[in-house]
Design a protein around this motif. Sequence first.
Motif, PDB file in Angstrom:
ATOM      1  N   GLU A  65      45.833 102.241  88.172  1.00  0.00           N
ATOM      2  CA  GLU A  65      45.334 103.610  88.077  1.00  0.00           C
ATOM      3  C   GLU A  65      45.532 104.002  86.521  1.00  0.00           C
ATOM      4  OE1 GLU A  65      47.656 106.143  90.662  1.00  0.00           O
ATOM      5  OE2 GLU A  65      46.912 105.254  92.293  1.00  0.00           O
ATOM      6  N   ASP A  66      46.415 103.354  85.724  1.00  0.00           N
ATOM      7  CA  ASP A  66      46.734 103.740  84.445  1.00  0.00           C
ATOM      8  C   ASP A  66      45.360 103.323  83.556  1.00  0.00           C
ATOM      9  OD1 ASP A  66      47.917 102.125  81.512  1.00  0.00           O
ATOM     10  OD2 ASP A  66      48.642 104.111  82.117  1.00  0.00           O
ATOM     11  N   ASP A  67      44.536 102.364  84.033  1.00  0.00           N
ATOM     12  CA  ASP A  67      43.223 102.265  83.437  1.00  0.00           C
ATOM     13  C   ASP A  67      42.388 103.349  83.701  1.00  0.00           C
ATOM     14  OD1 ASP A  67      43.935  99.575  82.771  1.00  0.00           O
ATOM     15  OD2 ASP A  67      42.980  98.656  84.427  1.00  0.00           O
ATOM     16  N   ASP A  68      42.377 103.811  84.575  1.00  0.00           N
ATOM     17  CA  ASP A  68      41.429 105.253  84.711  1.00  0.00           C
ATOM     18  C   ASP A  68      42.234 106.385  84.038  1.00  0.00           C
ATOM     19  OD1 ASP A  68      39.403 106.793  86.183  1.00  0.00           O
ATOM     20  OD2 ASP A  68      41.172 107.678  87.045  1.00  0.00           O
ATOM     21  N   TYR A  69      43.373 106.391  83.915  1.00  0.00           N
ATOM     22  CA  TYR A  69      43.935 107.457  83.281  1.00  0.00           C
ATOM     23  C   TYR A  69      43.876 107.404  81.855  1.00  0.00           C
ATOM     24  CZ  TYR A  69      47.983 110.712  83.038  1.00  0.00           C
ATOM     25  OH  TYR A  69      48.968 111.905  83.101  1.00  0.00           O
ATOM     26  N   GLN A  70      43.763 105.998  81.106  1.00  0.00           N
ATOM     27  CA  GLN A  70      43.519 105.838  79.701  1.00  0.00           C
ATOM     28  C   GLN A  70      42.106 106.033  79.286  1.00  0.00           C
ATOM     29  OE1 GLN A  70      46.004 105.105  77.496  1.00  0.00           O
ATOM     30  NE2 GLN A  70      47.443 105.198  78.939  1.00  0.00           N
ATOM     31  N   ALA A  71      41.379 105.849  80.428  1.00  0.00           N
ATOM     32  CA  ALA A  71      39.638 105.875  80.039  1.00  0.00           C
ATOM     33  C   ALA A  71      39.719 107.606  79.794  1.00  0.00           C
ATOM     34  CB  ALA A  71      39.041 105.448  81.202  1.00  0.00           C
ATOM     35  N   LYS A  72      40.141 108.381  80.626  1.00  0.00           N
ATOM     36  CA  LYS A  72      39.977 109.858  80.421  1.00  0.00           C
ATOM     37  C   LYS A  72      40.659 110.209  79.204  1.00  0.00           C
ATOM     38  CE  LYS A  72      40.193 110.831  85.431  1.00  0.00           C
ATOM     39  NZ  LYS A  72      41.082 111.439  86.576  1.00  0.00           N
ATOM     40  N   MET A  73      41.630 109.739  78.592  1.00  0.00           N
ATOM     41  CA  MET A  73      41.861 109.949  77.170  1.00  0.00           C
ATOM     42  C   MET A  73      41.286 109.408  76.153  1.00  0.00           C
ATOM     43  SD  MET A  73      46.098 109.360  78.038  1.00  0.00           S
ATOM     44  CE  MET A  73      46.624 109.856  76.418  1.00  0.00           C
ATOM     45  N   GLU A  74      40.142 108.721  76.532  1.00  0.00           N
ATOM     46  CA  GLU A  74      39.384 108.188  75.318  1.00  0.00           C
ATOM     47  C   GLU A  74      38.390 109.424  75.114  1.00  0.00           C
ATOM     48  OE1 GLU A  74      39.268 105.268  73.856  1.00  0.00           O
ATOM     49  OE2 GLU A  74      40.457 103.953  75.219  1.00  0.00           O
ATOM     50  N   VAL A  75      38.073 110.413  75.735  1.00  0.00           N
ATOM     51  CA  VAL A  75      37.176 111.236  75.591  1.00  0.00           C
ATOM     52  C   VAL A  75      37.616 112.664  75.403  1.00  0.00           C
ATOM     53  CG1 VAL A  75      34.839 112.128  75.899  1.00  0.00           C
ATOM     54  CG2 VAL A  75      35.697 109.826  76.742  1.00  0.00           C
ATOM     55  N   PRO A  76      38.630 113.100  74.241  1.00  0.00           N
ATOM     56  CA  PRO A  76      38.823 114.448  74.008  1.00  0.00           C
ATOM     57  C   PRO A  76      37.768 115.452  74.324  1.00  0.00           C
ATOM     58  CG  PRO A  76      39.836 113.021  72.608  1.00  0.00           C
ATOM     59  CD  PRO A  76      38.647 112.241  72.996  1.00  0.00           C
ATOM     60  N   PRO A  77      37.921 116.699  74.697  1.00  0.00           N
ATOM     61  CA  PRO A  77      39.195 117.057  75.057  1.00  0.00           C
ATOM     62  C   PRO A  77      39.618 116.559  76.770  1.00  0.00           C
ATOM     63  CG  PRO A  77      37.765 119.056  75.512  1.00  0.00           C
ATOM     64  CD  PRO A  77      37.138 117.609  74.838  1.00  0.00           C
ATOM     65  N   TYR A  78      40.899 116.622  76.847  1.00  0.00           N
ATOM     66  CA  TYR A  78      41.466 116.302  78.365  1.00  0.00           C
ATOM     67  C   TYR A  78      42.612 116.813  78.693  1.00  0.00           C
ATOM     68  CZ  TYR A  78      44.630 113.148  75.273  1.00  0.00           C
ATOM     69  OH  TYR A  78      45.469 112.704  74.433  1.00  0.00           O
ATOM     70  N   CYS A  79      43.085 117.141  79.517  1.00  0.00           N
ATOM     71  CA  CYS A  79      44.293 117.696  80.254  1.00  0.00           C
ATOM     72  C   CYS A  79      44.518 117.073  81.585  1.00  0.00           C
ATOM     73  CB  CYS A  79      44.453 119.000  80.260  1.00  0.00           C
ATOM     74  SG  CYS A  79      45.857 119.657  80.822  1.00  0.00           S
ATOM     75  N   LEU A  80      45.440 115.893  81.738  1.00  0.00           N
ATOM     76  CA  LEU A  80      45.687 115.055  82.885  1.00  0.00           C
ATOM     77  C   LEU A  80      46.821 115.738  83.584  1.00  0.00           C
ATOM     78  CD1 LEU A  80      45.038 111.563  80.876  1.00  0.00           C
ATOM     79  CD2 LEU A  80      43.599 113.422  82.098  1.00  0.00           C
ATOM     80  N   PRO A  81      46.592 115.557  84.866  1.00  0.00           N
ATOM     81  CA  PRO A  81      47.796 115.981  85.843  1.00  0.00           C
ATOM     82  C   PRO A  81      48.806 115.109  85.621  1.00  0.00           C
ATOM     83  CG  PRO A  81      46.173 115.155  87.155  1.00  0.00           C
ATOM     84  CD  PRO A  81      45.478 115.110  85.803  1.00  0.00           C
ATOM     85  N   LEU A  82      50.336 115.504  85.846  1.00  0.00           N
ATOM     86  CA  LEU A  82      51.195 115.096  85.670  1.00  0.00           C
ATOM     87  C   LEU A  82      51.722 114.486  86.971  1.00  0.00           C
ATOM     88  CD1 LEU A  82      53.559 117.449  83.837  1.00  0.00           C
ATOM     89  CD2 LEU A  82      52.579 115.260  82.975  1.00  0.00           C
TER      90      LEU A  82
END
Length: 356
Positions: A65-82
């Motif tokens: 799941e971290d791979d997907d989490y990191q992928a979302k952070m590759e393309v700002p803007p982002y706000c990821l759920p905790l």
Amino acid sequence: MIPVFDGHNDLLLRLLADPARREEIFLTGEGKGDLDLPRMKASGFAGGFFAIYLPSRSAVVEEEEDDDYQAKMEVPPYCLPLPDLIDFPAAIRPATEAAGHLLWMERASEGALKVCRTAAEVAACLKDGTIAAIMHMEGAEAIDESLDSLHLFHAAGLRSLGPVWSRPTIFGHGVPFAYPSSPDTGPGLTEAGKRLVAECNKLRIMIDLSHINEKGFDDVARLSDAPLVATHSNAHAVTPSSRNLTDRQLAVIRDSGGMVGLNFAVGFLRPDGGKGEDCGWDPVLRHMDHLLKHLGEDHLGFGSDYDGAATPAVIGDVTGLPRLLQALSDHGYDRPLLEKIAHGNWLRLLQRTWGA
């Protein structure tokens, strides 16, 4: 070589994920990760805060799941759920195992590493070249509401604690991984959190503010009688991530006699919030200059986040510390200032927090 004392690393997480291979991971080096004993000794790594951090899920699921989490952070803007809160019964076993790994490291190193419980022990290690390891807890999930386990971990060597790692705990609320975002993202400390601060002050356990939100930061600043510390955070004015500190927060830390350790994580260094590691020295120098301006030369250090984050390619793993010091020297930082930033400020901070 100027010794470097580091504000934060996640080596214990690697050992926790693969305990059967801990001798290879720590003692001989496996060619992976950022830290092991041979590379630490070769690069001038003088010690630092070794974090007890608990993944939100099992190691296998976390990695997927971290791979997907990191992928979302590759393309700002982002706000990821905790992630959801981890309750005490689920947290206490892995936290105890992680603490045990650190104590094992001390024995297995045959004198090369020492778990330090006093500032005098850290000073002695800096003098004789022993790696000084401080037991730190990143997120207080393994502390029960009665605080009994706080005393247990303190007896084992715990001397630094962050009430939260971004996800909520019974003590407070962290910041989400968000860019651009203010650190003002939710409520402050709970009543249990306020008791935790008071007990940490009594035990002289350093309180780390790196992942806490702005209201929680202000609550700790109001309640604590110790210097305020963010072991691995950067300047919000340069990179407007929720994880970084505003100029107001930097001033509060400075005025308390506290410290900030520069986080090497690319996403908190690059002004665009991106994750590319080919960013060169510019973002590192911009953050260092800004932090130096707002904190002063006595309140700034390093907090690498090694083994917990991607770092700029120019730094890389722990063997890049001499390159970092050289880049700062080339930028105009003289040797007395470099010695303060590399280890002197951390030692004096611990003396102010723990006593001599």
